[in-house]
Design an enzyme around this catalytic site. Structure first.
Site: not given
Ligand SMILES: *[C@@H]1O[C@H](CO)[C@@H](O)[C@H](O)[C@H]1NC(C)=O
Ligand SMILES: *[C@@H]1O[C@H](CO)[C@@H](O)[C@H](O)[C@H]1NC(C)=O
Ligand SMILES: *[C@@H]1O[C@H](CO)[C@@H](O)[C@H](O)[C@H]1NC(C)=O
Ligand SMILES: *[C@@H]1O[C@H](CO)[C@@H](O)[C@H](O)[C@H]1NC(C)=O
Ligand SMILES: *[C@@H]1O[C@H](CO)[C@@H](O)[C@H](O)[C@H]1NC(C)=O
Ligand SMILES: *[C@@H]1O[C@H](CO)[C@@H](O)[C@H](O)[C@H]1NC(C)=O
Ligand SMILES: *[C@@H]1O[C@H](CO)[C@@H](O)[C@H](O)[C@H]1NC(C)=O
Length: 911
Positions: A588-589, A591, A594, A607, A708
């Protein structure tokens, strides 16, 4: 008496006068013409006063001498036509084709004798409002290639009831296909190619029983002619049909009643199996079917027929019959009228390939047909019974009509039949009790309705009708109340059911949400995850450009995207990720979540963007970002394979990267179970990352800034080669404006000081983050470690402090590294590079290409054979001039300053 005679004489005189006047006005009109049209004057001037003697002018014999024909083709005439042309009311034939006459075409209204009008290839700019009005005798109208203002075919054409030929190709006709043409029963040739026609072929066209040649090809409007071509089947005189380059859909109809010779439908969106009525047509000479969505077996024509059928269709095999399962499913599609969305995905001969929308297989047999909410019309094909392993048949919320075929009760493995909310009639067949039948919301007959759960109510209904004739009013009233109650209960049940189903669907598509750090939740971005793990060989493979490697690796996947470009249907992704199963979650990231997916045996990373985070980003913006991401291709950057939009869902598809993240290999070893990376491996990864970022920074005319960069955004393949992922924060920066003032977005610890405080973004923001990553690779520590005292939480601070003392620094380096003296020296150099990358002032930090050069020379010294040299050489050919200059400049710097990084002011030159 004398009075009467004189009256008669006067009348006769009057008539003669009128005739003379008419003759005179014909002559006047011809003289007007001679004046306004250049190129005629001299030819006609010498011929005396009798206009009937002019070349190209024909008059009636004897009598009034009216002009009946004006035939002046291909004479290079210029100028305009005079309005007096319409006074030639006896004119039968007006032929002006192949000249360069210009201006407004005059009115010919009321020229009831005119039978032939030919205007092709002139330069007329407009037609009169009353064009074709009153041309009741017109048989031949030809007006191709005129640069007219756009015009619709006028209603007045229906007055031309003897029209045999109407040819107006490339003549700026706009609007929907003119329905009025259906009135022209005598029409034999209709040619309206190269116009801006839109809309469907009206069913009234079936009135054109005489038509032999119909050419509607190559409409140029944005939306061309579309819809089905069924009406063709009724044009029994048709010999030539050219409708290529339009947007017609649906199957080729039964043409067995026609005597077709030439059939050109290429470049449309026709679907379905090519009918035998076409392939067996004896009159056929010329067939063109390419670039449609035709399905089923490759059609076989007599060898006298000229063919163009191979390109761009979905035929199952080159010759011979399709697989029986394919054949059956195509019959199912035929029941639905071969809808376009099915045709686009139901191509080829492998229904179990996972490309076929709505088809789920188990051990290479179709186990479910799952086509709810697809706007399907037509009927349920009994051929389904040939799918003997079918377990689920879900066709709810469509517009299907007809009956549920009785044979379906023989399907041995059927467990669910859902046909709710269609227009089915007849009765629901008696399925085994083990079959769950959902059939509400249809038009089933009364007795068949018992499945709806209101059995008692239905019985009451039939009872009421039979008893109404003689029954007592009292019991009747009771009956009626009973019925009303039953109906209310029935509706309530259906309502509840529908509600429940809706809720279930909502649950299934519940927007993803994810835990995000406060900094990340501020951001609005597309995030990129995943990559490529199948470079079949060892680390010696990469002697090619990334793009080549990528092309080869993803060849099979690329096939999947053929039909949609980069776009994938939701169904395919649902299948690939097992309905976004929890088991498939890779991470989980910022936005979204995945998922790991399996697309035809190829692993992918999907994603699924958090709809909350994506909420403000519309479809257009999303596609624009996709377009940007597609341009970013490099062997050390994770490449985007495709995407999907479905309602509010935004999904991005990447190749799967089997080696995990750098984060897992550095700091999360206990959790991930990886063995610690060696110094060589770390150097290799550092160089890979540097190259990826360098490419981002110097991409042709544009500069991409990652913003990032961190170890969890660096993915590894099985050979531990690295790719940078998550371009979510990449902002497109124009060359002229490399510093963008944007909202701060990134991850604490990796934020360059000037970025964190002012939000100013330059490529040096990435250089800083890269420096931090180098420090993490050297020390094996996380950039922020809350377990340490406050003044030691930030790795950059303590790293820089510890570097001042060699002994302290030695203890500070990752204890998991076993370093030779040589390795130690190279580590010190990298440490120095890391320190400079994290300089407080942006201008003191080196450029990324500097890092690449620095590292590659170290890597070469350290392990010359292992590391590929190809990138620099290979990419030169693909580099833009801008990039090459950048590179040379960078190389210069390295040469002049290769020993140490002592003088950081050198870096100023590059700012
Ligand atoms: C269409 O007509 C114009 C003249 O009006 C001509 O120049 C052009 O070549 C024609 N195009 C086609 C496709 O025939
Ligand atoms: C026909 O459609 C095309 C594309 O939309 C447009 O460029 C052209 O101007 C149109 N022509 C006329 C005559 O409307
Ligand atoms: C077949 O039709 C195409 C146009 O549809 C035409 O260009 C071609 O010349 C034709 N070939 C024969 C052999 O008639
Ligand atoms: C559903 O199909 C009908 C014709 O079959 C068509 O007119 C309509 O536009 C379609 N609706 C959608 C939402 O695709
Ligand atoms: C099932 O398949 C057989 C041949 O494979 C065919 O003859 C038969 O017509 C099919 N049944 C239906 C209902 O289409
Ligand atoms: C069912 O058919 C009727 C007419 O036959 C039509 O009015 C109605 O819209 C159809 N309903 C559905 C759900 O397709
Ligand atoms: C189909 O049914 C048979 C027996 O009716 C059973 O043995 C088999 O496991 C079933 N297969 C599937 C895929 O459900």
């Amino acid at each position: 008496m004398g009075r009467e005679t004189s009256g008669l004489v006067a009348l006769v005189l009057l008539l003669l006068l009128v005739a003379a006047a008419a003759g005179a006005s014909d002559a006047d009109a011809i003289r007007d013409l001679a004046k306004s049209v250049a190129g005629l004057g001299r030819a006609w001037g010498g011929a005396g006063d009798d206009v009937c003697g002019f070349s190209g002018v024909t008059c009636e014999r004897g009598g009034g001498g009216r002009v009946t024909s004006l035939s002046l083709p291909n004479q290079g005439l210029t100028g305009t036509l005079p309005a007096s042309l319409s006074t030639l009311t006896a004119l039968k034939d007006l032929q002006l084709q192949g000249n360069a006459l210009s201006g407004a075409f005059p009115s010919l209204a009321g020229m009831g004798s005119l039978t032939r009008l030919a205007l092709d290839g002139n330069a007329f700019t407009s037609l009169p409002k009353d064009f074709l009005q009153g041309l009741t005798s017109l048989q031949y109208l030809s007006m191709d290639d005129l640069p007219l203002e756009s015009w619709p075919v006028p209603e007045a054409i229906s007055g031309c009831s003897s029209l045999d030929t109407f040819s107006a190709s490339n003549a700026s006709i706009t609007g929907d296909f003119p329905v009025v043409l259906a009135n022209l029963a005598s029409l034999r040739n209709l040619r309206l190619s190269y116009n801006n026609l839109t809309g469907v072929l009206p069913s009234g066209l079936s009135e054109l029983i005489a038509i032999e040649s119909l050419q509607l090809n190559n409409q140029r409007s944005e939306r061309k002619l579309s819809g089905p071509i069924d009406v063709i089947a009724s044009l029994k005189s048709l010999k030539l049909l050219w409708i290529q380059s339009n947007e017609f859909t649906g199957p080729i109809p039964d043409l067995s009643d026609l005597q077709l010779e030439s059939f050109n439908v290429r470049d449309n969106m026709l679907t379905g199996v090519v009918p035998a009525s076409l392939t067996k047509l004896a009159s056929l000479k010329n067939v063109s079917l390419s670039n449609n969505n035709l399905q089923g077996p490759m059609p076989e024509f007599a060898n006298t027929v000229t063919l163009d059928i191979n390109d761009g269709n979905g035929f199952c095999v080159k010759s011979g019959p399709c697989d029986p399962m394919t054949t059956t499913l195509l019959e199912v599609a035929a029941g639905f009228g071969y809808p376009l969305d099915l045709a686009v995905s139901w191509k080829g001969n492998a229904p179990c390939s996972q490309q076929w929308i709505g088809i789920v297989c188990s051990s290479s047999d179709v186990s479910s047909i799952n086509l709810p909410n697809r706007n399907l019309s037509g009927t349920i094909s009994p051929a389904i019974v040939n799918l003997t392993r079918l377990g689920k048949l879900i066709l709810s919320n469509n517009h299907l009509s007809g009956v549920i075929p009785d044979v379906l009760i023989t399907l041995p493995n059927l467990s669910v039949l859902d046909v709710t909310n269609n227009n089915l009639t007849g009765q629901v067949p008696k399925f085994k009790p083990s079959v769950k039948v959902l059939a509400e919301g249809n038009q089933f007959g009364e007795s068949g309705d018992s499945k709806g759960g209101g059995g008692g109510g239905s019985d009451g209904g039939s009872a009421s009708s039979s008893s109404s004739s003689g029954g007592k009013p009292k019991s009747n009233a009771g009956m009626i109340i009973g019925i009303i109650l039953a109906v209310i209960i029935l509706f309530a049940c259906i309502g509840l059911l529908v509600h429940h189903r809706k809720k279930k669907n909502l649950d299934k598509f519940r927007p993803v949400s994810s835990k995000t750090s406060p900094a990340e939740s501020e951001m609005m971005k597309i995030q990129v995850v995943g990559t490529n793990g199948n470079s079949n060989g060892s680390s010696a493979v990469p002697t090619e450009l990334y793009s080549h490697v990528s092309a080869a690796n993803s060849a099979n996947i690329a096939d999947l995207f053929d039909s949609h470009g980069m776009q994938l249907p939701m169904e395919v992704l649902l299948n690939a990720t097992n309905n976004f199963s929890e088991d498939c979650i890779l991470g989980r990231g910022g936005f979204g979540v995945v998922f790991k997916g399996d697309l035809n045996g190829k692993l992918i990373a999907v994603k699924r963007c958090d709809s909350g985070a994506m909420g403000t980003k519309g479809q257009q913006e999303f596609l624009a970002e996709i377009d940007v991401l597609r341009k970013v291709r490099h062997r050390h950057l994770v490449a985007l394979l495709g995407y999907c939009t479905h309602g509010n869902e935004r999904l991005l598809v990447y190749e799967y990267m089997s080696g995990g993240t750098l984060q897992e290999h550095l700091c999360d070893l206990q959790k991930s179970g990886y063995t610690p990376l060696t110094w060589t491996q770390r150097m290799t990864i550092a160089l890979d990352v540097a190259r990826g970022i360098e490419y981002l920074h110097g991409l042709a005319q544009e500069t991409f800034i990652h913003r990032d960069l961190k170890p969890s955004n660096i993915l590894l393949d099985q050979d531990l080669r690295a790719k940078v992922s998550d371009f979510g924060l990449v902002k497109l920066a124009k060359d002229t404006d490399k510093s963008l003032l944007t909202r701060v977005a990134g991850t604490f610890g990796y934020l360059a000081p000037e970025y964190a405080t002012t939000g100013k973004v330059t490529t040096k923001v990435d250089v800083y983050a890269y420096g931090v990553i180098l420090m993490e690779m050297i020390t094996g520590r996380k950039v922020l470690d809350d377990s340490l005292p406050d003044d030691e939480t930030h790795l950059v601070t303590i790293f820089r402090r510890n570097m001042l003392d060699k002994e302290k620094f030695r203890k500070f380096v990752d204890p998991k590294l076993e370093l030779s003296a040589e390795a130690w020296n190279s580590l010190l150099e990298v440490a120095d590079l890391a320190r400079h990358c994290t300089a407080r002032e942006a201008y003191q930090r080196p450029d990324m290409c500097h890092c690449v050069n620095r590292l590659s020379s170290l890597v070469d010294q350290w392990k010359p054979t292992n590391i590929d040299e190809d990138d620099d050489e290979g990419q030169t050919s693909e580099m833009g001039l801008h990039q090459q200059l950048e590179k040379w400049r960078c190389d210069d710097f390295t040469i002049s300053d290769s020993d140490t990084f002592s003088s950081f002011n050198m870096a100023r030159r590059y700012n």
